[in-house]
Motif scaffolding. Structure first.
Motif, PDB file in Angstrom:
ATOM      1  N   ASP A  28      16.010  36.618  15.082  1.00 49.21           N
ATOM      2  CA  ASP A  28      16.658  35.489  14.397  1.00 49.21           C
ATOM      3  C   ASP A  28      15.770  34.248  14.423  1.00 49.21           C
ATOM      4  O   ASP A  28      15.685  33.502  13.435  1.00 49.21           O
ATOM      5  N   ALA A  31      13.068  34.505  11.912  1.00 47.44           N
ATOM      6  CA  ALA A  31      13.552  34.194  10.562  1.00 47.44           C
ATOM      7  C   ALA A  31      13.554  32.678  10.343  1.00 47.44           C
ATOM      8  O   ALA A  31      13.222  32.197   9.247  1.00 47.44           O
ATOM      9  N   TYR A  32      13.919  31.932  11.391  1.00 46.16           N
ATOM     10  CA  TYR A  32      13.872  30.475  11.297  1.00 46.16           C
ATOM     11  C   TYR A  32      12.447  30.004  11.037  1.00 46.16           C
ATOM     12  O   TYR A  32      12.193  29.184  10.137  1.00 46.16           O
ATOM     13  N   TRP A  33      11.494  30.522  11.805  1.00 47.50           N
ATOM     14  CA  TRP A  33      10.109  30.081  11.639  1.00 47.50           C
ATOM     15  C   TRP A  33       9.557  30.484  10.279  1.00 47.50           C
ATOM     16  O   TRP A  33       8.795  29.733   9.667  1.00 47.50           O
ATOM     17  N   GLU A  34       9.940  31.644   9.796  1.00 47.46           N
ATOM     18  CA  GLU A  34       9.462  32.058   8.479  1.00 47.46           C
ATOM     19  C   GLU A  34       9.987  31.138   7.382  1.00 47.46           C
ATOM     20  O   GLU A  34       9.326  30.932   6.359  1.00 47.46           O
ATOM     21  N   SER A  35      11.170  30.572   7.595  1.00 48.82           N
ATOM     22  CA  SER A  35      11.781  29.724   6.575  1.00 48.82           C
ATOM     23  C   SER A  35      11.190  28.314   6.524  1.00 48.82           C
ATOM     24  O   SER A  35      11.453  27.561   5.584  1.00 48.82           O
ATOM     25  N   GLN A  36      10.404  27.955   7.521  1.00 48.96           N
ATOM     26  CA  GLN A  36       9.851  26.601   7.577  1.00 48.96           C
ATOM     27  C   GLN A  36       8.660  26.458   6.632  1.00 48.96           C
ATOM     28  O   GLN A  36       7.769  27.298   6.602  1.00 48.96           O
ATOM     29  N   SER A  37       8.646  25.382   5.862  1.00 54.34           N
ATOM     30  CA  SER A  37       7.567  25.169   4.895  1.00 54.34           C
ATOM     31  C   SER A  37       6.327  24.540   5.526  1.00 54.34           C
ATOM     32  O   SER A  37       5.216  24.719   5.033  1.00 54.34           O
ATOM     33  N   TYR A 146      11.750  43.599  12.410  1.00 52.01           N
ATOM     34  CA  TYR A 146      11.988  42.458  11.532  1.00 52.01           C
ATOM     35  C   TYR A 146      11.770  42.856  10.074  1.00 52.01           C
ATOM     36  O   TYR A 146      12.553  42.503   9.192  1.00 52.01           O
ATOM     37  N   LYS A 150      14.727  42.939   7.236  1.00 46.55           N
ATOM     38  CA  LYS A 150      14.629  42.173   5.987  1.00 46.55           C
ATOM     39  C   LYS A 150      14.881  43.071   4.771  1.00 46.55           C
ATOM     40  O   LYS A 150      15.498  42.657   3.789  1.00 46.55           O
ATOM     41  N   ASN A 288       4.671  39.305   8.693  1.00 45.47           N
ATOM     42  CA  ASN A 288       5.828  39.100   9.575  1.00 45.47           C
ATOM     43  C   ASN A 288       5.420  38.949  11.035  1.00 45.47           C
ATOM     44  O   ASN A 288       6.193  38.436  11.847  1.00 45.47           O
ATOM     45  N   PRO A 291       5.520  34.871  12.309  1.00 47.91           N
ATOM     46  CA  PRO A 291       6.763  34.272  12.791  1.00 47.91           C
ATOM     47  C   PRO A 291       7.340  34.964  14.021  1.00 47.91           C
ATOM     48  O   PRO A 291       7.940  34.310  14.882  1.00 47.91           O
TER      49      PRO A 291
END
Length: 303
Positions: A28, A31-37, A146, A150, A288, A291
């Motif tokens: 989880d 997923a947060y880190w992947e969503s960061q721009s 992960y 996804k 992947n 992250p």
């Protein structure tokens, strides 16, 4: 000094003894880190991390370094061939030396089994396993899970076939331990000379045709150099019997994904065009990894 319990909670030595909830929390957070721009979030800019690779690595080492730098950590890269280990210094003394210099965490990759556990019981910094012997490779398995999550949303009930050199694969072991915790069905497929008998009670060995009937087909790197006296003596023979050829890949369900921890022996365990096919997740797996390793490093160094 960090307490032994707290140190154990922040280290990542393997997935066999890690709870499903803990694994899920890492997924989880990834997923947060992947969503960061933002490419760099300097939350660890006062922390020093040493990447201690006593065994050669390209993808794992660079993936960890990328993750560390994206979190703003100060990174020290260590390679055994360019160090005092090459002069005879022990792995233990090298790690203790870096600890004495003030590093806050260590990412470590080792050839021998059992050494990492001894180190973790001795040093007072969290350690992250980047692959130890034939034991485990936990961050590779985490990025594998992960990637699967996804694609499919859930891991429960997934049929996962792991094909290749099971005997020498730390990836197969970490994937097995983790996937079983989430209710996935794991099957192995390997020549007799590449099987790990001690794992048969956890995952059955099936034929190549049966292995192709899966949601995930995970091909492993074939270490033919370790099987000179085995049944399969050439790369060409292995490809015919156990390789994911174009012909075999064409028969897969359109929803099946193809994975490989890399490095890939193209046209041995998997054909060149299959690596680049639409069902291949090999390069997304590598993406992947960053992250995932950010989440693991944050876990090790968080206050």
């Amino acid at each position: 000094m960090m307490t032994a319990t707290h140190l154990k909670e922040r280290s990542l030595l393997g997935l066999k003894d890690l709870s499903r909830n803990e694994i899920e929390s890492i997924l989880d957070r990834a997923a947060y880190w992947e969503s960061q721009s933002e490419k760099v979030v300097p939350m660890l800019n006062s922390q020093f991390v040493a990447n201690m690779f006593f065994e050669n690595s390209t993808r794992t080492r660079f993936s960890f370094e990328m993750a560390e730098k994206r979190l703003g950590a100060q990174v020290l890269n260590f390679a055994a061939a360019a160090s005092s280990v090459d002069k005879g210094e022990s792995i233990y003394d090298t790690v203790r030396t870096l600890e004495s210099m003030g590093i806050d965490a260590g990412v470590i990759r080792l050839k021998p089994d059992g050494v990492l556990q001894h180190l973790a019981e001795t040093v007072n910094i969290p350690l992250i396993n980047a692959g130890d012997g034939n034991n485990e490779h936990p961050t590779q398995a985490l990025l594998d899970l992960y990637t699967m999550r996804k694609k499919f949303g859930s891991l429960k009930g997934l049929k996962v076939s792991i094909i290749g050199d099971i005997q020498h694969s730390r990836v197969a072991r970490s994937d097995l331990w983790a996937l079983k915790k989430f209710g996935a069905e794991v099957r192995f497929c390997a020549p007799n000379s590449m099987r790990a008998p001690e794992l048969e009670q956890y995952a059955p060995y099936v034929s190549m045709d049966e292995a192709m009937e899966a949601d995930v087909v995970m091909m492993l790197r074939v270490q033919l150099e370790r099987h000179a006296t085995g049944i399969l003596k050439s790369a060409a023979e292995y490809r015919v019997q156990y390789g994911l050829t174009e012909a075999r890949a064409a028969k897969l369900s359109k929803d099946t994904i193809i994975m490989h921890p890399a490095p890939v022996n193209r046209n041995v365990e998997i054909d060149d065009l299959v690596v680049e096919s639409s069902q291949s997740m090999i390069f997304p797996q590598m993406s992947n990894g960053v992250p995932i390793r950010m989440a693991v490093i944050e876990r090790a160094l968080k206050n």
